[in-house]
Structures are given as structure tokens and as C-alpha cells.
Design a protein around this motif. Structure first.
Motif, PDB file in Angstrom:
ATOM      1  N   UNK A 276       0.825  -1.208   0.000  1.00 48.83           N
ATOM      2  CA  UNK A 276       0.000   0.000   0.000  1.00 48.83           C
ATOM      3  C   UNK A 276       0.860   1.260   0.000  1.00 48.83           C
ATOM      4  N   UNK A 277       0.535   2.186  -0.881  1.00 55.45           N
ATOM      5  CA  UNK A 277       1.095   3.543  -0.892  1.00 55.45           C
ATOM      6  C   UNK A 277      -0.040   4.505  -0.575  1.00 55.45           C
ATOM      7  N   UNK A 278       0.117   5.289   0.493  1.00 54.16           N
ATOM      8  CA  UNK A 278      -0.953   6.190   0.888  1.00 54.16           C
ATOM      9  C   UNK A 278      -0.364   7.338   1.698  1.00 54.16           C
ATOM     10  N   UNK A 279      -1.051   8.464   1.683  1.00 52.87           N
ATOM     11  CA  UNK A 279      -0.642   9.619   2.479  1.00 52.87           C
ATOM     12  C   UNK A 279      -1.768  10.001   3.426  1.00 52.87           C
ATOM     13  N   UNK A 280      -1.413  10.209   4.698  1.00 51.42           N
ATOM     14  CA  UNK A 280      -2.377  10.681   5.679  1.00 51.42           C
ATOM     15  C   UNK A 280      -2.173  12.184   5.867  1.00 51.42           C
ATOM     16  N   UNK A 281      -3.181  13.007   5.545  1.00 52.36           N
ATOM     17  CA  UNK A 281      -3.031  14.447   5.741  1.00 52.36           C
ATOM     18  C   UNK A 281      -2.953  14.787   7.226  1.00 52.36           C
ATOM     19  N   UNK A 282      -2.144  15.765   7.574  1.00 46.41           N
ATOM     20  CA  UNK A 282      -2.026  16.204   8.960  1.00 46.41           C
ATOM     21  C   UNK A 282      -2.871  17.448   9.197  1.00 46.41           C
ATOM     22  N   UNK A 283      -3.232  17.645  10.483  1.00 44.92           N
ATOM     23  CA  UNK A 283      -4.048  18.794  10.826  1.00 44.92           C
ATOM     24  C   UNK A 283      -5.506  18.654  10.467  1.00 44.92           C
ATOM     25  N   UNK A 284      -5.961  17.417  10.206  1.00 43.68           N
ATOM     26  CA  UNK A 284      -7.362  17.176   9.856  1.00 43.68           C
ATOM     27  C   UNK A 284      -7.842  15.903  10.546  1.00 43.68           C
ATOM     28  N   UNK A 285      -9.131  15.611  10.395  1.00 41.62           N
ATOM     29  CA  UNK A 285      -9.733  14.386  10.895  1.00 41.62           C
ATOM     30  C   UNK A 285      -9.874  13.401   9.737  1.00 41.62           C
ATOM     31  N   UNK A 286      -9.204  12.250   9.853  1.00 46.17           N
ATOM     32  CA  UNK A 286      -9.237  11.228   8.800  1.00 46.17           C
ATOM     33  C   UNK A 286      -9.931   9.979   9.326  1.00 46.17           C
ATOM     34  N   UNK A 287     -10.847   9.437   8.538  1.00 44.60           N
ATOM     35  CA  UNK A 287     -11.510   8.175   8.864  1.00 44.60           C
ATOM     36  C   UNK A 287     -10.934   7.077   7.982  1.00 44.60           C
ATOM     37  N   UNK A 288     -10.495   5.987   8.597  1.00 43.56           N
ATOM     38  CA  UNK A 288     -10.017   4.812   7.865  1.00 43.56           C
ATOM     39  C   UNK A 288     -11.134   3.789   7.896  1.00 43.56           C
ATOM     40  N   UNK A 289     -11.625   3.406   6.724  1.00 45.68           N
ATOM     41  CA  UNK A 289     -12.816   2.580   6.630  1.00 45.68           C
ATOM     42  C   UNK A 289     -12.545   1.303   5.848  1.00 45.68           C
ATOM     43  N   UNK A 290     -13.556   0.454   5.787  1.00 43.03           N
ATOM     44  CA  UNK A 290     -13.466  -0.809   5.068  1.00 43.03           C
ATOM     45  C   UNK A 290     -14.129  -1.907   5.854  1.00 43.03           C
ATOM     46  N   UNK A 291     -14.473  -2.996   5.186  1.00 43.85           N
ATOM     47  CA  UNK A 291     -15.118  -4.116   5.868  1.00 43.85           C
ATOM     48  C   UNK A 291     -14.160  -4.701   6.893  1.00 43.85           C
ATOM     49  N   UNK A 292     -14.687  -5.429   7.873  1.00 42.95           N
ATOM     50  CA  UNK A 292     -13.856  -6.053   8.889  1.00 42.95           C
ATOM     51  C   UNK A 292     -12.850  -6.991   8.227  1.00 42.95           C
ATOM     52  N   UNK A 293     -11.585  -6.854   8.590  1.00 43.79           N
ATOM     53  CA  UNK A 293     -10.540  -7.688   8.010  1.00 43.79           C
ATOM     54  C   UNK A 293      -9.931  -7.153   6.743  1.00 43.79           C
ATOM     55  N   UNK A 294     -10.256  -5.913   6.371  1.00 46.69           N
ATOM     56  CA  UNK A 294      -9.747  -5.358   5.121  1.00 46.69           C
ATOM     57  C   UNK A 294      -8.339  -4.794   5.245  1.00 46.69           C
ATOM     58  N   UNK A 295      -7.838  -4.658   6.466  1.00 42.59           N
ATOM     59  CA  UNK A 295      -6.489  -4.143   6.669  1.00 42.59           C
ATOM     60  C   UNK A 295      -6.435  -2.783   7.331  1.00 42.59           C
ATOM     61  N   UNK A 296      -7.568  -2.300   7.865  1.00 43.44           N
ATOM     62  CA  UNK A 296      -7.615  -0.971   8.467  1.00 43.44           C
ATOM     63  C   UNK A 296      -6.654  -0.844   9.644  1.00 43.44           C
ATOM     64  N   UNK A 297      -6.760  -1.799  10.581  1.00 43.31           N
ATOM     65  CA  UNK A 297      -5.905  -1.727  11.761  1.00 43.31           C
ATOM     66  C   UNK A 297      -4.435  -1.931  11.407  1.00 43.31           C
ATOM     67  N   UNK A 298      -4.163  -2.798  10.422  1.00 40.98           N
ATOM     68  CA  UNK A 298      -2.770  -3.014  10.007  1.00 40.98           C
ATOM     69  C   UNK A 298      -2.164  -1.718   9.495  1.00 40.98           C
ATOM     70  N   UNK A 299      -2.966  -0.939   8.772  1.00 41.64           N
ATOM     71  CA  UNK A 299      -2.473   0.324   8.221  1.00 41.64           C
ATOM     72  C   UNK A 299      -2.392   1.404   9.293  1.00 41.64           C
ATOM     73  N   UNK A 300      -3.488   1.611  10.020  1.00 45.96           N
ATOM     74  CA  UNK A 300      -3.540   2.737  10.960  1.00 45.96           C
ATOM     75  C   UNK A 300      -2.789   2.470  12.253  1.00 45.96           C
TER      76      UNK A 300
END
Length: 782
Positions: free
Chosen positions: A478-502
């Protein structure tokens, strides 16, 4: 009150509750329809669990226990009678709650679901070459476990280089653990053994001296100092740590964290982490050994088992497929059987337990569930509601405590409690159909009919945190950028990799990130919100200064403890192989403090009464029922004219309300909190610091829909003050209010691990694809 669900004249009489007063319930009277799906709603702390679990389920279990003969009853836990005038027409109750599985390293999803025993049976019958009977494929049995790691799959060793500081002598603290610090009793074993020059840096020890210091076992020093322990046996630092500290359950968190810095962990070289011996791993079915199958997600395991066509094991494969289908139905198809059960969230653990009841043929039961939608993506909630209706249609009564609108929508009957939390709740404020609840003037009714909108003006990021080629767990480069100074929601079905990423990759890129999970809080049953927030000394100091006595009188772990129960509030009786029995201490009536401690008051309340208050109640000035003087507790002038101790306590209470925990009792045991409550309590503690990046895991778990807006307002305030907030969330209210969304998927396990959307929630609602985009559009449509 008239029930809206039609019942014919032959319908079973309803479950009747008269005068329920358990916890904060205010003499609740109601009748619940049998063989129907009833959902209990209301704000957190309104009394839902007190009614469903502590009254209805508890009395059913107590009466069931009373049905046994006296010999059996004397060996069972004695359950108290719930505080109610009368309960009638109860049935046998199956209570399925969100208690997490224990952290036992030998417990896995496979053992918790009973799929592992079936797999072991399968391999013992048709696996080739034959390796033995069923236990020979168990990593918890001597005949099957890897002899090197004893079935754990990992090995732990003390890193000697990390343990010793070569520049320091023993006198100067060369052993880098606080429990071996100069002056400690463990340190004396080494400096008084007469085996070393205690003033020479350990880096100048000979090889023999270093090995003796680190690894000696059972050595008798030739000429020890008089200070040497009377046992007269010398033991090296490594075996000493291994024996007395490495697996010590009572080790405090500070010492545990320090110990982890000198412990090396790795996969067992003998079994490659598979936990089993070579004979078990060599046995295969269609090219797969049992470790291969346990590593597959449940959905993939089902495909393999379905291909096994052997009449000798047809009953085994049939049972396997039935349980696998059950796990998929409750949205757990992404789990692998080798996953440690202690890593499951409360919602996952509850659904795993629920699956075990699906195949049964018993009817006429009452199933009680606590927020079974916790941790489920909206796209999977329909599977859960279908399961609940299946339980009902088999002739069972289903009672569900829930906040999710999609679960509420399928109810035959709803009971709304409130209107508020704690002392402001405990009443039935509405009872009837879902449609009538939507029209009701209650917090739940107002939430259900509230217009749903998406943030239309996203904040401008201050920068970004870039993550490149992330491959933790199921992430696919995965290549991704998390913007700073804002509120970001990481979403996806259970087991999609959200916790692994965040929770995994993001903190690697930003080591200063504060990661707040739903995991257990350390400290045991004696720990409370007051101790977790670190304000217990300030609170005790307020009482101590008021009366000129030692602060220890206001600690249930010190002078103030009840001598009978030693400050626990209960007496625990050990019944050997049966569960321990807990009874309320008669001397202190469960208050934990002795008579002298309870005789001291602060603004009219003793220490036990203060700890029994909720944070919201305690924040009120003393003249309005609180315990802090004047304006120290609430209002824009809070702190003016207050003592430092009052300011510290008032600040902690304010943070509890900010995170939506105003209903929480100050002396409540941390062991009783839900995952979402534990996480928000961690957040309340961290808000006292100056962190700039917060990562949270489904912080709305356990929150009423009406309170979610308050939590979002808190996140907005944190961002406006300069913080970056990243939340892993399924709640569409939070997703719609975010500045930025990172959606993973498209599926779970091997079908996930990719970023399928990045951008604003408005753009996701307008043109996004996938399960989350569809759920967001459905949410906005009402």
C-alpha cells in the motif's frame, strides 16, 4: 402499555418485570413479548444492561441453579437475587456478552469455535502419512506440540547485550532493569556473592565472569559476604529473570515495559511458527497440512473442506462446513483459525460465541446479546440481523442491547431507557414499535429522525505522513498519504487491513503517534478511572488536608482498606476446580473502606460516596450535589480560588465528560468497561498531554447515536487546536463528519489490503464505489 407486535391467543405469556431497581433502575415495570426480537435502546449508562443482564438474565440463571440438588448447589457459584419486586415467565437464558477471550497464548480462534478439534479429527482419520490420533495434531498436547517452543510458535530469549551496560559496574547499576537497581534485594544477590569485583565495569569482566553473572545456575559461592541471602545459592541474571519475571502475571506495567526492552522474540526455528512437531506437519490432506489450513481465512478454509469427498469423514466435513458458514454469516469469514483468541475485539468474541448456538435444536430459550454489531461494517450488519431473526423464528426470545439503527430497524419491539445516564436514567421512556420510537421525544427518537449530512467544507491539511509499500499482515504494498491537521476516517469491511495500516504502519512512519486501542487496561480489578487518570493522589490529598491525616486512609489498598476483605469489597472463596465464588463483604458492605476511613467527609461525602459518583455528578459544585468546593468543578471560572488538588481532579473529570464518559462511576472497576469505554478512557488520559497525532480504533463502540456527535465535536476541537486525528471507524456518522477518508478493501483477508478510495466523504458519497461508499449513501438517504 400496549404492545404493537400482534400475538394470537395461544401466544406464551410475556416476561414480566415489576419494580426493577438494580443499579440505577428506578422501579422499572414492563412486560416483554416472548418469541419476539426486542431491542433495548438508550444513551450509554441509561440502565439497559442493568435491566437485561443484571436483572432478567441474572434471575433466570439463579433460578436455574436452584433447580439442582443441594449437593450440586453447594459447589456452584451463589448468585444474589436481583433487586426487583417480581419477575415472572422467565425461560432458560443464554447470555452472550462482549467479554473478551483471555490472553492465553494457547487459545486460538480454532479452539474457541471448536473448529480445531474437528480439523484434528479429520487429519487423524484420512491424513497421510498417519501421525497418530487426534491429540497428535494439537499444539496443546505433548504428543503434538513442537518440543522446541512447547507449542507456542515463538521463542523468547533475554538479550544479554541489551541487559548489561558494559560501561558501568554492578555498584553503578550495570543491570538495566529497575528491579536490579543498586540497593534492591535482587541486586544484593550479585554484589554480595563474592564472585565479582563489584566496582569494575562489567565490560571488563573475563568471559568466565560474564557467563557466570549471566547464566550461572545453582552455584554455591566460595566466600559470600554476610549480606548474601541465607539460601547460599547463586543464580545468574538470565535464569533469574526467566524464572521470576518473564511470565509473572503480577508485574506492574512499568516493569513489564522495561523487561520487554531486553527480551528478544522470534518465530520458532524448529516448527516455523506452526507450533506442531514434524510428524504432525508432515501429515497432509490434498497437499495441505493442518497448519496450512489453520492459516487460511475461514472463507478459504471452507472452500478446501468442501473439496474433500471421502465418505469416511462425511460427518466431520459436514460439521466443519456448518460452523464455517456460521462464522461467515456473522461477518467473521476473514479470521484465521490460528489467530490468538485474545486479539479478538469484544464484538468479534461475542459473535464467535454466538456461532456455537446456531446449530443447536433447543427452542424456547431467551438469548441476550450486548451490542452484537460492534466491529461490524454496515455492509455486514444485515447478516447479523438475519441471524437474530433466525434465532427468533426457531421459537426463541431474543433480547438485544443495541445502538445501531440497522439493528433497531428489524426489532419486533423496542424498549427505550433514559432519558439520561446514571442518576438521570433508569426509566422506560418509550416502549412499542420501531415506528413509534422514531416519533418519540427521547434521545433515541430524536437521533433516529435527525437529518444526516456530510461535511461539505473539508479543512486544508497542514502536511502529510507518507506510507510506502506497506505489507503488514494482508496489506498489498500500500502507498498512501495521511493528511495532517485534519480528521481522517479509515474505513473498510472487517478484516480489510484498516488496523494493520492505521495501528501498524502509521506509527512506524510517525513514532510520536499516540495509538489508542480497545485492549484491556492494566491494573486488575482494583484499578478505577481515578487511578487510570492518575488523580488518585490528588483526590486522597483533598480528604487528607481537610482532616489532617495521612492520605493512605483514603486508599482501599492502604490504611483505609477494610481489614476483612482487604479493600476488595468482596470475599473470594476458592472452590478448587470450580469457579471461585465472590460474596459481598459483610463488614464494609462492599464499600472497600474501614469505618475510620468512612468517618471522614469532604463537603458532606465520604471517600466511598465520592467514588460511587459519576464524573458528571462529581463535576457539579458542592452546593449542587458534587464534592468539589465552589467553582472548581465546572464552568468558565473553573479553577479560580481552587486548591491545586481540586484543579487536578476537576481537569480529569472534565476530560471524562469530553470523551463521552460522564456517566462512568469514578470507582468502577476497569475490568467491567467495554472496549470503546476503555479506549475513550485512554483518550481522556492522553488529552492531558501534548501529543500531536492520535490514532483511535472504533472509538464510538458502545456510544449512543446521540452521543457520537459529541465525540465528533471533541475530535474537531482537537484538530482545531493543532492535532491530527485518525480514526478507524464503521460508524457512518463519523465518516460523514471527517475531512478525509481512506477506504480499504475491497474485501477481507486475502481479498482486502488495498486502498480503494482516498478523498473527502462528499466525493465518496457522490462517486465512490465499494461497500463503504454504498453504506455512506444509504446513511445519508436515511
Amino acid at each position: 402499555m400496549t404492545l404493537t407486535t400482534p400475538q394470537d391467543s395461544t401466544a406464551a405469556p410475556g416476561i414480566t418485570v415489576v419494580g426493577a431497581r438494580e443499579n440505577n433502575l428506578r422501579g422499572v415495570d414492563l412486560t416483554l413479548p416472548r418469541e419476539r426480537l426486542t431491542v433495548f435502546t438508550g444513551v450509554s449508562g441509561s440502565g439497559k444492561s442493568s435491566l437485561v443482564y443484571d436483572t432478567i438474565a441474572a434471575e433466570s440463571q439463579r433460578q436455574l441453579n436452584e433447580a439442582h440438588d443441594s449437593f450440586t448447589r453447594n459447589r456452584m457459584a451463589r448468585l444474589g437475587v436481583p433487586d426487583a419486586d417480581r419477575l415472572e415467565n422467565l425461560t432458560v437464558t443464554v447470555a452472550v456478552d462482549q467479554r473478551r477471550f483471555t490472553g492465553n497464548a494457547r487459545s486460538t480462534v480454532g479452539t474457541a469455535t471448536d473448529l480445531a478439534p474437528l480439523l484434528r479429527l479429520l487429519f487423524s482419520r484420512i491424513g497421510e502419512p498417519w501421525a497418530g490420533y487426534s491429540p497428535a495434531f494439537s499444539f496443546n498436547d505433548l504428543s503434538g506440540m513442537c518440543p522446541e517452543c512447547e507449542g507456542l510458535g515463538t521463542v523468547r530469549r533475554i538479550d544479554a547485550d541489551a541487559l548489561l551496560d558494559p560501561a558501568l559496574s554492578l555498584d553503578e547499576g550495570a543491570i538495566r532493569l529497575r528491579t536490579f537497581a543498586p540497593g534492591s534485594w535482587r541486586w544484593k544477590r550479585y554484589v554480595h556473592a563474592g564472585l565479582f569485583d563489584r566496582t569494575r565495569p562489567v565490560g571488563r569482566f573475563t568471559t568466565r565472569e560474564r557467563d557466570l553473572l549471566l547464566y550461572a545456575e545453582g552455584v554455591r559461592p566460595p566466600d559470600p559476604d554476610p549480606e548474601f541471602p541465607v539460601t547460599g545459592v547463586f543464580e545468574g541474571v538470565v535464569p533469574r529473570i526467566t524464572r521470576s519475571l518473564l511470565d509473572a502475571a503480577a508485574l506492574n506495567q512499568r516493569d513489564r515495559d522495561e523487561l520487554e526492552r531486553v527480551v528478544w522474540r522470534g518465530s520458532c526455528a524448529e516448527c516455523g511458527g506452526a507450533r506442531l512437531n514434524q510428524a504432525a506437519l508432515a501429515c497432509r490432506i490434498d497437499g495441505h497440512n493442518i497448519a496450512d489450513l489453520c492459516a487460511l481465512p475461514v472463507a478459504g478454509l471452507g472452500a478446501v473442506v468442501a473439496e474433500i469427498d471421502d465418505p469416511r469423514v462425511a460427518p466431520v466435513t459436514g460439521s466443519l462446513l456448518e460452523r464455517i458458514r456460521g462464522l461467515e454469516e456473522v461477518g467473521l469469514g476473514y479470521l484465521g483459525l490460528d489467530r490468538a483468541s485474545g486479539t479478538l475485539s469484544g464484538g468479534e468474541a461475542q459473535r464467535v460465541r454466538l456461532v456455537r448456538h446456531l446449530g443447536g435444536s433447543l427452542t424456547g430459550l431467551t438469548y441476550v446479546l450486548d451490542e452484537p454489531s460492534a466491529g461490524l461494517h454496515p455492509a455486514d450488519v444485515h447478516r447479523l440481523t438475519g441471524l437474530l431473526r433466525r434465532l427468533r423464528d426457531k421459537g426463541n426470545t431474543v433480547l438485544v442491547v443495541e445502538h445501531d439503527p440497522d439493528v433497531i430497524a428489524v426489532a419486533d419491539h423496542v424498549v427505550d431507557l433514559g432519558p439520561g445516564a446514571g442518576g438521570e436514567g433508569g426509566r422506560v421512556v418509550h416502549e412499542g414499535s420501531v415506528e413509534s420510537l422514531r416519533a418519540a421525544d427521547t434521545p433515541t427518537g430524536r437521533y433516529l429522525r435527525r437529518p444526516r449530512t456530510v461535511r461539505d467544507h473539508a479543512r486544508t491539511p497542514l502536511g502529510s505522513v507518507r506510507i510506502r509499500d506497506a505489507r503488514l499482515h494482508n496489506l498489498r504494498g500500500v502507498d498512501v498519504s495521511f493528511p495532517t491537521g485534519v480528521l481522517t476516517a479509515v474505513t473498510g469491511v472487517a478484516g480489510s487491513g484498516k488496523s494493520s495500516l492505521a495501528h501498524g504502519e502509521l506509527p512506524r512512519a510517525r513514532p510520536d503517534a499516540v495509538v489508542l486501542t480497545q485492549g484491556a487496561l492494566h491494573g486488575g480489578p482494583r484499578s478505577t478511572p481515578v487511578t487510570h487518570l492518575g488523580v488518585q493522589d490528588a483526590l486522597r490529598g483533598l480528604f487528607a488536608r481537610e482532616h489532617g491525616v495521612a492520605p493512605g486512609w483514603f486508599s482501599a489498598n492502604s490504611k483505609g482498606a477494610c481489614p476483612t476483605c482487604r479493600g476488595r469489597g468482596v470475599i473470594v472463596t476458592d472452590l478448587a476446580f470450580l469457579d471461585d465464588v465472590e460474596t459481598v463483604c459483610e463488614d464494609c458492605a462492599g464499600l472497600r473502606f474501614n469505618a475510620r476511613a468512612l468517618s471522614y467527609t469532604l463537603n458532606g461525602r465520604n471517600i466511598a460516596q465520592v467514588l460511587a459518583m459519576t464524573a458528571s455528578e462529581a463535576r457539579e459544585p458542592a452546593d449542587r450535589g458534587g464534592f468539589l468546593a465552589g467553582s472548581a468543578s465546572r464552568g468558565p471560572g473553573a479553577g479560580k480560588g481552587s486548591t491545586p488538588g481540586e484543579t487536578v481532579v476537576a481537569g480529569a473529570l472534565e476530560r471524562l465528560e469530553r470523551v463521552g464518559l460522564g456517566y462512568l462511576g469514578l470507582g468502577r472497576s476497569l475490568d467491567t468497561l467495554s472496549g470503546g469505554e476503555r479506549q475513550r478512557l485512554r483518550l481522556a488520559r492522553e488529552l492531558a498531554g501534548s501529543a500531536r497525532l492520535y490514532v483511535l480504533d472504533e472509538p464510538t463502540t458502545g456510544l449512543h447515536g446521540g452521543d457520537v456527535s459529541g465525540l465528533v465535536a471533541l475530535f474537531d476541537r482537537m484538530v482545531d487546536e493543532g492535532a491530527t486525528v485518525v480514526v478507524v471507524e464503521h460508524r457512518m456518522d463519523v465518516v460523514a463528519a471527517a475531512d478525509h477518508v481512506v477506504d480499504l478493501g475491497p474485501g477481507a483477508g486475502g481479498e482486502g489490503g488495498r486502498v480503494v478510495f482516498e478523498g473527502t466523504p462528499a466525493r465518496m458519497a457522490a462517486s465512490g464505489t465499494g461497500a463503504t461508499a454504498e453504506a455512506l449513501r444509504a446513511h445519508l438517504a436515511g
